[in-house]
Design a protein around this motif. Structure first.
Motif, PDB file in Angstrom:
ATOM      1  N   VAL A 134       0.824  -1.228  -0.041  1.00 53.60           N
ATOM      2  CA  VAL A 134      -0.132  -0.060   0.029  1.00 53.60           C
ATOM      3  C   VAL A 134       0.872   1.252  -0.005  1.00 53.60           C
ATOM      4  O   VAL A 134       0.318   2.347  -0.500  1.00 53.60           O
ATOM      5  CB  VAL A 134      -0.920   0.015   1.247  1.00 53.60           C
ATOM      6  N   MET A 135       2.118   1.215   0.789  1.00 56.50           N
ATOM      7  CA  MET A 135       2.973   2.370   0.852  1.00 56.50           C
ATOM      8  C   MET A 135       3.642   2.582  -0.675  1.00 56.50           C
ATOM      9  O   MET A 135       3.816   3.809  -0.940  1.00 56.50           O
ATOM     10  CB  MET A 135       3.789   2.080   1.752  1.00 56.50           C
ATOM     11  N   ASN A 136       4.042   1.546  -1.170  1.00 54.27           N
ATOM     12  CA  ASN A 136       4.827   1.798  -2.385  1.00 54.27           C
ATOM     13  C   ASN A 136       4.103   1.707  -3.821  1.00 54.27           C
ATOM     14  O   ASN A 136       5.107   1.931  -4.903  1.00 54.27           O
ATOM     15  CB  ASN A 136       6.176   0.565  -2.372  1.00 54.27           C
ATOM     16  N   TYR A 137       2.941   1.215  -3.881  1.00 56.70           N
ATOM     17  CA  TYR A 137       2.278   0.971  -5.038  1.00 56.70           C
ATOM     18  C   TYR A 137       1.032   1.700  -5.035  1.00 56.70           C
ATOM     19  O   TYR A 137       0.187   1.646  -3.929  1.00 56.70           O
ATOM     20  CB  TYR A 137       2.013  -0.612  -5.395  1.00 56.70           C
ATOM     21  N   ASP A 138       0.502   2.434  -6.025  1.00 54.80           N
ATOM     22  CA  ASP A 138      -0.608   3.250  -6.435  1.00 54.80           C
ATOM     23  C   ASP A 138      -1.796   2.318  -6.471  1.00 54.80           C
ATOM     24  O   ASP A 138      -2.299   2.072  -7.718  1.00 54.80           O
ATOM     25  CB  ASP A 138      -0.491   4.299  -7.183  1.00 54.80           C
ATOM     26  N   ILE A 139      -2.201   1.664  -5.380  1.00 55.25           N
ATOM     27  CA  ILE A 139      -3.129   0.747  -5.657  1.00 55.25           C
ATOM     28  C   ILE A 139      -4.388   1.203  -4.791  1.00 55.25           C
ATOM     29  O   ILE A 139      -4.230   2.319  -3.846  1.00 55.25           O
ATOM     30  CB  ILE A 139      -3.159  -0.692  -5.218  1.00 55.25           C
ATOM     31  N   ASN A 140      -5.779   0.620  -4.860  1.00 53.47           N
ATOM     32  CA  ASN A 140      -6.823   1.209  -4.165  1.00 53.47           C
ATOM     33  C   ASN A 140      -7.336   0.371  -3.030  1.00 53.47           C
ATOM     34  O   ASN A 140      -8.391   0.516  -2.242  1.00 53.47           O
ATOM     35  CB  ASN A 140      -8.074   1.613  -5.148  1.00 53.47           C
ATOM     36  N   ASP A 141      -7.269  -1.085  -3.238  1.00 51.60           N
ATOM     37  CA  ASP A 141      -7.441  -1.841  -2.086  1.00 51.60           C
ATOM     38  C   ASP A 141      -6.609  -3.142  -2.304  1.00 51.60           C
ATOM     39  O   ASP A 141      -5.964  -3.668  -3.084  1.00 51.60           O
ATOM     40  CB  ASP A 141      -8.945  -2.471  -2.569  1.00 51.60           C
ATOM     41  N   TYR A 142      -6.435  -4.114  -1.138  1.00 51.34           N
ATOM     42  CA  TYR A 142      -5.896  -5.100  -0.966  1.00 51.34           C
ATOM     43  C   TYR A 142      -6.251  -5.912  -0.169  1.00 51.34           C
ATOM     44  O   TYR A 142      -6.905  -5.924   0.820  1.00 51.34           O
ATOM     45  CB  TYR A 142      -4.388  -4.836  -0.071  1.00 51.34           C
ATOM     46  N   LYS A 143      -6.727  -7.398  -0.667  1.00 54.13           N
ATOM     47  CA  LYS A 143      -7.381  -8.305  -0.143  1.00 54.13           C
ATOM     48  C   LYS A 143      -6.801  -9.622  -0.124  1.00 54.13           C
ATOM     49  O   LYS A 143      -6.083  -9.914  -1.239  1.00 54.13           O
ATOM     50  CB  LYS A 143      -8.560  -8.463  -1.114  1.00 54.13           C
ATOM     51  N   ALA A 144      -6.915 -10.544   0.839  1.00 54.86           N
ATOM     52  CA  ALA A 144      -6.283 -11.892   0.972  1.00 54.86           C
ATOM     53  C   ALA A 144      -7.356 -12.697   0.377  1.00 54.86           C
ATOM     54  O   ALA A 144      -8.353 -12.780   0.621  1.00 54.86           O
ATOM     55  CB  ALA A 144      -5.834 -12.293   2.369  1.00 54.86           C
ATOM     56  N   LYS A 145      -7.164 -13.630  -0.618  1.00 57.97           N
ATOM     57  CA  LYS A 145      -8.063 -14.418  -1.022  1.00 57.97           C
ATOM     58  C   LYS A 145      -8.845 -15.370  -0.117  1.00 57.97           C
ATOM     59  O   LYS A 145      -9.947 -15.669  -0.276  1.00 57.97           O
ATOM     60  CB  LYS A 145      -7.548 -15.433  -1.929  1.00 57.97           C
ATOM     61  N   THR A 146      -7.905 -15.905   0.843  1.00 54.90           N
ATOM     62  CA  THR A 146      -8.632 -16.651   1.879  1.00 54.90           C
ATOM     63  C   THR A 146      -9.869 -16.033   2.919  1.00 54.90           C
ATOM     64  O   THR A 146     -10.547 -16.789   3.447  1.00 54.90           O
ATOM     65  CB  THR A 146      -7.591 -17.087   2.938  1.00 54.90           C
ATOM     66  N   GLU A 147      -9.777 -14.706   2.829  1.00 57.39           N
ATOM     67  CA  GLU A 147     -10.841 -13.962   3.531  1.00 57.39           C
ATOM     68  C   GLU A 147     -11.674 -13.204   2.650  1.00 57.39           C
ATOM     69  O   GLU A 147     -12.584 -12.519   2.977  1.00 57.39           O
ATOM     70  CB  GLU A 147     -10.051 -13.157   4.417  1.00 57.39           C
ATOM     71  N   LEU A 148     -11.820 -13.304   1.181  1.00 59.58           N
ATOM     72  CA  LEU A 148     -12.419 -12.721   0.400  1.00 59.58           C
ATOM     73  C   LEU A 148     -13.835 -13.440   0.144  1.00 59.58           C
ATOM     74  O   LEU A 148     -13.630 -14.539  -0.743  1.00 59.58           O
ATOM     75  CB  LEU A 148     -11.821 -12.310  -0.940  1.00 59.58           C
ATOM     76  N   THR A 149     -14.817 -13.073   0.720  1.00 57.57           N
ATOM     77  CA  THR A 149     -16.248 -13.792   0.456  1.00 57.57           C
ATOM     78  C   THR A 149     -16.686 -13.335  -0.654  1.00 57.57           C
ATOM     79  O   THR A 149     -16.239 -11.880  -1.093  1.00 57.57           O
ATOM     80  CB  THR A 149     -17.107 -13.642   1.479  1.00 57.57           C
ATOM     81  N   SER A 150     -17.486 -13.647  -1.300  1.00 60.96           N
ATOM     82  CA  SER A 150     -18.323 -13.268  -2.246  1.00 60.96           C
ATOM     83  C   SER A 150     -19.075 -11.728  -2.143  1.00 60.96           C
ATOM     84  O   SER A 150     -18.874 -10.789  -2.900  1.00 60.96           O
ATOM     85  CB  SER A 150     -19.597 -13.971  -2.878  1.00 60.96           C
ATOM     86  N   GLN A 151     -19.640 -11.613  -0.611  1.00 64.09           N
ATOM     87  CA  GLN A 151     -19.995 -10.265  -0.405  1.00 64.09           C
ATOM     88  C   GLN A 151     -18.708  -9.238  -0.339  1.00 64.09           C
ATOM     89  O   GLN A 151     -19.205  -8.258  -0.546  1.00 64.09           O
ATOM     90  CB  GLN A 151     -20.843 -10.589   0.829  1.00 64.09           C
ATOM     91  N   LYS A 152     -17.779  -9.757   0.058  1.00 64.95           N
ATOM     92  CA  LYS A 152     -16.607  -8.885   0.391  1.00 64.95           C
ATOM     93  C   LYS A 152     -16.009  -8.358  -1.014  1.00 64.95           C
ATOM     94  O   LYS A 152     -15.819  -7.232  -1.310  1.00 64.95           O
ATOM     95  CB  LYS A 152     -15.553  -9.456   1.111  1.00 64.95           C
ATOM     96  N   LEU A 153     -16.088  -9.096  -1.700  1.00 67.17           N
ATOM     97  CA  LEU A 153     -15.704  -8.859  -3.232  1.00 67.17           C
ATOM     98  C   LEU A 153     -16.659  -7.783  -3.932  1.00 67.17           C
ATOM     99  O   LEU A 153     -16.515  -6.820  -4.594  1.00 67.17           O
ATOM    100  CB  LEU A 153     -15.568 -10.070  -4.058  1.00 67.17           C
ATOM    101  N   PHE A 154     -18.100  -8.345  -3.660  1.00 69.61           N
ATOM    102  CA  PHE A 154     -19.115  -7.337  -4.260  1.00 69.61           C
ATOM    103  C   PHE A 154     -19.174  -5.864  -3.672  1.00 69.61           C
ATOM    104  O   PHE A 154     -18.994  -5.007  -4.285  1.00 69.61           O
ATOM    105  CB  PHE A 154     -20.476  -7.876  -3.715  1.00 69.61           C
ATOM    106  N   THR A 155     -18.728  -5.940  -2.473  1.00 70.77           N
ATOM    107  CA  THR A 155     -18.699  -4.738  -1.507  1.00 70.77           C
ATOM    108  C   THR A 155     -17.406  -3.762  -2.296  1.00 70.77           C
ATOM    109  O   THR A 155     -17.447  -2.594  -2.535  1.00 70.77           O
ATOM    110  CB  THR A 155     -18.392  -4.739  -0.165  1.00 70.77           C
ATOM    111  N   SER A 156     -16.270  -4.442  -2.393  1.00 70.75           N
ATOM    112  CA  SER A 156     -15.109  -3.751  -2.990  1.00 70.75           C
ATOM    113  C   SER A 156     -15.228  -3.201  -4.420  1.00 70.75           C
ATOM    114  O   SER A 156     -14.951  -2.284  -4.709  1.00 70.75           O
ATOM    115  CB  SER A 156     -13.948  -4.705  -2.907  1.00 70.75           C
ATOM    116  N   VAL A 157     -15.847  -4.131  -5.055  1.00 74.01           N
ATOM    117  CA  VAL A 157     -16.276  -3.740  -6.676  1.00 74.01           C
ATOM    118  C   VAL A 157     -17.081  -2.579  -6.666  1.00 74.01           C
ATOM    119  O   VAL A 157     -16.722  -1.618  -7.410  1.00 74.01           O
ATOM    120  CB  VAL A 157     -16.583  -4.889  -7.228  1.00 74.01           C
ATOM    121  N   MET A 158     -18.282  -2.525  -5.853  1.00 74.39           N
ATOM    122  CA  MET A 158     -19.130  -1.402  -6.004  1.00 74.39           C
ATOM    123  C   MET A 158     -18.468  -0.226  -5.574  1.00 74.39           C
ATOM    124  O   MET A 158     -18.787   1.006  -6.211  1.00 74.39           O
ATOM    125  CB  MET A 158     -20.289  -1.809  -4.959  1.00 74.39           C
TER     126      MET A 158
END
Length: 201
Positions: free
Chosen positions: A126-150
């Motif tokens: 997050v400090m070194n790259y111009d990204i907008n979100d960071y997610k670990a696949k093991t904790e990424l449910t479909s609802q969390k993915l939906f929220t991030s995408v929206m």
């Protein structure tokens, strides 16, 4: 190889809403991952997403080279979902840099997904790259993915609205500048001189 870890948690299904047909172009979402299962599950989780009367157009890439090719062909990507570790430990980070620096694209929202957080620690990324979100696949449910995408779609929409407004104002300014130049050349020269002084104090 994290396909076995990238499984959405069971969540209650909601009845699908009927959406009115829209002529609006779909929001382009790039999926960059070397696991075919990840592409399939992501499409399944987001296939019913509709934002401002437009759905998602899914674009897939399975390597750094494929990602660069798709990015070049689709400069109007709304979102890029990037796996960090593919053919190299930092392939996804290279894609992020390609979008921001090589393509000079500040509009596309970049969401990093990793199955190996130790390879790319969140704080450092997050400090070194111009990204907008960071997610670990093991904790990424479909609802969390939906929220991030929206959330990413809303940000992208706002950025594009500001850019369109900036372009409109620039066109008006250019017209006024041309009018001043042809009808009031002395005033135009004075304005140009003042701008040069402001740009080079």
């Amino acid at each position: 190889m994290m396909s076995s870890d990238f499984i959405f948690a069971n969540e209650p299904l909601e009845p699908a809403k009927e959406d009115k047909p829209s002529s609006r172009t779909k929001w382009k979402l790039l999926i960059v991952d070397d696991e075919k299962e990840v592409h399939a599950v992501t499409r399944l989780a987001l296939m019913d997403v509709v934002f401002e009367d437009a759905g998602l157009e899914f674009i897939s890439a399975h390597s750094l080279a494929e990602a660069k090719q798709q990015i070049a062909q689709h400069p109007d990507l709304a979102i890029a979902l990037l796996d960090v570790v593919m053919e190299t430990d930092d392939a996804g980070l290279q894609v992020a840099n390609y979008i921001r620096h090589d393509c000079n694209n500040r509009s596309t929202r970049i969401i990093l997904r990793t199955g190996q957080p130790g390879q790319a620690p969140e704080r450092a990324v997050v400090m070194n790259y111009d990204i907008n979100d960071y997610k670990a696949k093991t904790e990424l449910t479909s609802q969390k993915l939906f929220t991030s995408v929206m959330s990413a779609l809303r940000s992208y929409r706002d950025i594009m609205q500001v850019e369109r407004q900036r372009q409109r104002l620039q066109r008006r300014l250019d017209k006024m500048n041309d009018l001043l130049k042809h009808n009031y050349p002395q005033a135009w020269q004075a304005v140009q001189q003042q701008q040069q002084e402001e740009d080079n104090p």
